[in-house]
Design a protein around this motif. Structure first.
Motif, mmCIF file in Angstrom:
data_model
loop_
_atom_site.group_PDB
_atom_site.id
_atom_site.type_symbol
_atom_site.label_atom_id
_atom_site.label_comp_id
_atom_site.label_asym_id
_atom_site.label_seq_id
_atom_site.Cartn_x
_atom_site.Cartn_y
_atom_site.Cartn_z
ATOM 1 N N ARG A 168 4.463 6.966 -0.974
ATOM 2 C CA ARG A 168 5.163 6.496 0.232
ATOM 3 C C ARG A 168 4.578 5.154 0.668
ATOM 4 O O ARG A 168 3.351 5.019 0.829
ATOM 5 C CB ARG A 168 4.989 7.519 1.350
ATOM 6 N N ALA A 169 5.435 4.139 0.841
ATOM 7 C CA ALA A 169 4.971 2.845 1.322
ATOM 8 C C ALA A 169 4.548 2.975 2.780
ATOM 9 O O ALA A 169 5.317 3.448 3.615
ATOM 10 C CB ALA A 169 6.074 1.797 1.192
ATOM 11 N N ILE A 170 3.321 2.563 3.083
ATOM 12 C CA ILE A 170 2.794 2.721 4.439
ATOM 13 C C ILE A 170 2.065 1.458 4.873
ATOM 14 O O ILE A 170 1.756 0.574 4.072
ATOM 15 C CB ILE A 170 1.811 3.917 4.536
ATOM 16 N N ARG A 171 1.782 1.401 6.176
ATOM 17 C CA ARG A 171 0.857 0.425 6.737
ATOM 18 C C ARG A 171 -0.286 1.212 7.366
ATOM 19 O O ARG A 171 -0.052 2.182 8.089
ATOM 20 C CB ARG A 171 1.544 -0.433 7.803
ATOM 21 N N ASP A 172 -1.517 0.819 7.077
ATOM 22 C CA ASP A 172 -2.661 1.536 7.642
ATOM 23 C C ASP A 172 -3.762 0.529 7.956
ATOM 24 O O ASP A 172 -4.233 -0.188 7.061
ATOM 25 C CB ASP A 172 -3.176 2.599 6.671
ATOM 26 N N ASN B 56 3.671 12.750 9.531
ATOM 27 C CA ASN B 56 4.630 13.004 10.613
ATOM 28 C C ASN B 56 4.163 12.390 11.929
ATOM 29 O O ASN B 56 4.217 13.008 12.977
ATOM 30 C CB ASN B 56 4.826 14.518 10.785
ATOM 31 N N VAL B 57 3.680 11.146 11.870
ATOM 32 C CA VAL B 57 3.145 10.521 13.077
ATOM 33 C C VAL B 57 3.929 9.280 13.491
ATOM 34 O O VAL B 57 3.601 8.643 14.481
ATOM 35 C CB VAL B 57 1.656 10.133 12.886
ATOM 36 N N LEU C 234 0.849 -1.187 0.000
ATOM 37 C CA LEU C 234 0.000 0.000 0.000
ATOM 38 C C LEU C 234 0.886 1.240 0.000
ATOM 39 O O LEU C 234 1.841 1.321 0.786
ATOM 40 C CB LEU C 234 -0.912 0.001 1.228
ATOM 41 N N TYR C 235 0.554 2.188 -0.869
ATOM 42 C CA TYR C 235 1.321 3.427 -0.978
ATOM 43 C C TYR C 235 0.364 4.617 -0.878
ATOM 44 O O TYR C 235 -0.733 4.585 -1.456
ATOM 45 C CB TYR C 235 2.057 3.496 -2.321
ATOM 46 N N HIS D 112 6.412 4.867 8.687
ATOM 47 C CA HIS D 112 5.694 3.703 8.161
ATOM 48 C C HIS D 112 4.186 3.927 8.177
ATOM 49 O O HIS D 112 3.461 3.278 7.418
ATOM 50 C CB HIS D 112 6.008 2.455 9.000
ATOM 51 N N GLU D 113 3.703 4.777 9.060
ATOM 52 C CA GLU D 113 2.274 4.991 9.215
ATOM 53 C C GLU D 113 1.937 6.451 8.972
ATOM 54 O O GLU D 113 2.793 7.331 9.129
ATOM 55 C CB GLU D 113 1.822 4.572 10.617
#
Length: 615
Positions: free
Chosen positions: A259-263, A300-301, A254-255, A306-307
């Motif tokens: 940006r590759a993220i986890r949500d 910015n969390v 997931l991007y 990553h998140e």
């Protein structure tokens, strides 16, 4: 003990504990810096899984000599200068913490040159001790060298894994990057030997060859390409057909804005979209790119980024869920929604080429064929459905799917080869052991599990019928008092309108209690208390709930299962063809209610191999 200011070296090492988890973290930060600098090619040289050496060389914009000391200073960055920049940040890096943190726990060297400069410059840092900037020959771009990671923090070094494990983490992150940045060439070597290369292929995020190179031919062959926009959001990428699934979540990418993220919210939406078509315990595979205004998402969390936090997570969840649900609805038996052949989907509910389109292209039937089709449908589905369907065909023969097609082998074929108008699942030729229907298609053999297929058809009919009525509410003779936490009671009070749409009438009876006065009529005999708790938990975490729909679907699925044709029931050819035509027109008919496949296809070349023909 008095309050003291910490020395810079210790501050950087503390920050390194958040930013630098393992060699893969270093590779991530340095490669992201290279991309932010406009690099088109990045070389990654590794030794001993990155523990002994990580060298990142790029052809980006480079730096002036006087900028090198600033680059390894805490919170020094060229990417933001104000709060407005931070709220709308579009670069991968922005905090200015990575380089000083990495330099504090390694033997570090930074060399760079601007394209217009005559020569480059280099700066060395030993465990946080900064040296002098020295002139050095260097091609345009930047090289960052990290040796002996955690050499001065032995406690951290003990937590590193075996060389193969650390290299695997680096390769996995580079695979994520390769999917998102097909415009950048990536070259990787390990212990002096080339190990991986992704060629730069332009700006197309939906690059077919990059998909093959990163996730393999099997994923690419089963992928459905999608591209859907709405409400200021865009979702594009690939999702795997339900038949291609995994035991783990190892192929879920997931991007958000590149940006590759986890949500958790998006992951939950994907899981819900697949819930009706995936076999129990299996995981979907996907590569999804979500794009939205950078000011609608806070990147910015998380220390390692990553998140993210979405300003309107409920909208994002609903958008992803509805988009994927619409795409998966078109996974009909006989359709071929391949990612590498199908056009980009501009809308999630756009029909795919295949079964659904075929029926609309056929000419009206003769009276004998209509009578044969009617007989098959009456035998399989009952007289009322068949008569209504055929009456509608008589009034508008080009619009209906099943009765407006031939029902016997060869009927309706018009060209010299005799198969120009064959439907996607072909025509039935036999039944095997009272379980499978065998059909001759244009290019081979189709095998259908008749119970699984009929079960899905009945299930979708029941859902459509119930959706037409909506969720009816049934008042309780005696209100049920449910003890909840104060937070759950607050959610129920705040989401009273949402609960009403789900056919719940809930009022607050006290600080930690709720009174349930009505429930969904279809689920009146379910465990009301447990159902309400699950709904409130979903509303609190995701902003919405499909628990009611899921519970309803489970009940309708059981009803459809009991109503489906059973194994060992002998079907006539018209009945078998009626089943095939219904499968071609039914959403999600590629899988039964429990996620098992309903059909399989064997091509003629594949069958020829069984008998060694042509060898």
């Amino acid at each position: 003990m008095p309050i003291l200011l910490l020395p810079d070296t210790l501050i950087n090492q503390i920050a390194a504990g958040e930013v630098v988890e393992r060699p893969a973290s270093v590779v991530k930060e340095l490669v992201e810096n290279a991309l932010d600098a406009g690099a088109h090619r990045v070389d990654i040289d590794l030794e001993e899984g990155g523990v002994r050496l990580i060298r990142i060389r790029d052809d980006g914009a480079g730096m002036e000599p006087d900028q090198l000391p600033l680059a390894i200073s805490r919170h020094a960055t060229s990417k933001i200068a104000s709060l407005d920049d931070l709220e709308g940040v579009s670069t991968l890096g922005f905090r200015g913490e990575a380089l000083p943190s990495i330099a504090s726990v390694s033997r570090f060297r930074l060399a760079s040159r601007r394209p217009e400069a005559e020569h480059g410059a280099a700066l060395e840092v030993e465990g946080g001790a900064v040296g002098e900037v020295m002139p050095r020959p260097h091609p345009p771009g930047t090289t960052v060298e990290v040796r002996d990671l955690f050499f001065n923090v032995p406690a951290r070094r003990k937590f590193l894994r075996a060389e193969r494990t650390e290299l695997g983490h680096i390769e996995e992150w580079l695979r994520q990057l390769a999917l998102a940045r097909p415009d950048v060439e990536l070259r990787v070597s390990h212990n002096g030997k080339p190990s991986r290369r992704w060629k730069g292929e332009g700006d197309d995020l939906l690059s077919d060859s990059r998909l093959h190179a990163t996730l393999g031919e099997e994923f690419a062959r089963n992928a459905i390409r999608l591209d859907h926009s709405g409400a200021g959001l865009r979702l594009h990428g690939w999702i795997a057909q339900p038949a291609y699934n995994r035991a783990s979540a190892d192929q879920q990418y997931l991007y958000c804005n590149g940006r590759a993220i986890r949500d958790r919210s998006v992951a939950h939406a994907v899981k819900q979209a697949y819930s009706d078509v995936l076999f129990h315990g299996r995981q979907p595979a996907y590569v999804l790119f979500l794009e939205l205004d950078p000011r609608r998402v806070d990147v910015n969390v998380h220390p390692a980024k990553h998140e993210v936090r979405f300003r309107d997570s409920r909208l994002i969840h609903d958008f992803v869920y509805r988009t994927l649900q619409g795409v998966l609805a078109e996974t009909r038996a006989g359709s071929t929604p391949s990612a590498l052949d199908a056009p980009h989907m501009q809308h999630a509910t756009q029909p795919m080429e295949g079964a659904a389109a075929w029926g609309r292209q056929q000419a009206p039937l003769g009276l004998r064929q209509v009578a044969e089709a009617r007989a098959g449908y009456e035998a399989l589905y009952g007289r009322s459905d068949a008569v209504e369907s055929h009456d509608a065909d008589a009034a508008n023969p080009g619009m209906a799917f099943a009765p407006s097609v031939p029902t016997g082998p060869g009927a309706g074929a018009t060209d010299a080869e005799g198969d120009a108008t064959l439907p996607p699942l072909g025509y039935a030729v036999a039944q095997l052991h009272g379980i499978y229907v065998l059909a001759e298609s244009r290019d081979g053999l189709v095998v259908v599990d008749m119970h699984a297929a009929h079960e899905r058809i009945g299930y979708e009919k029941l859902k459509r019928a119930h959706d037409g009525e909506g969720l009816r509410s049934q008042p309780l003779l005696v209100p049920v008092t449910v003890a909840v936490s104060e937070r759950e009671a607050d959610v129920a009070e705040r989401e009273a309108e949402t609960l009403a749409k789900l056919a719940f009438e809930v009022t607050r009876a006290g600080p930690q209690s709720l009174a349930v006065r009505s429930v969904p009529a279809l689920l009146a005999h379910a465990d009301v208390e447990a159902l309400l708790r699950d709904v409130l938990a979903d509303l609190r975490e995701h902003g919405q709930s499909r628990r009611i729909a899921e519970a309803r679907d489970e009940l309708l699925s059981s009803m459809a299962c009991h109503g489906a044709v059973r194994a060992n029931r002998r079907l006539t050819l018209p009945e078998m063809n009626a089943l095939l035509r219904e499968m071609e027109a039914t959403e999600r008919s590629g899988q039964c209610n429990h996620g098992r496949p309903t059909w399989a296809f064997f091509s003629l070349p594949e069958i020829d191999k069984w008998f060694l023909r042509g060898r």
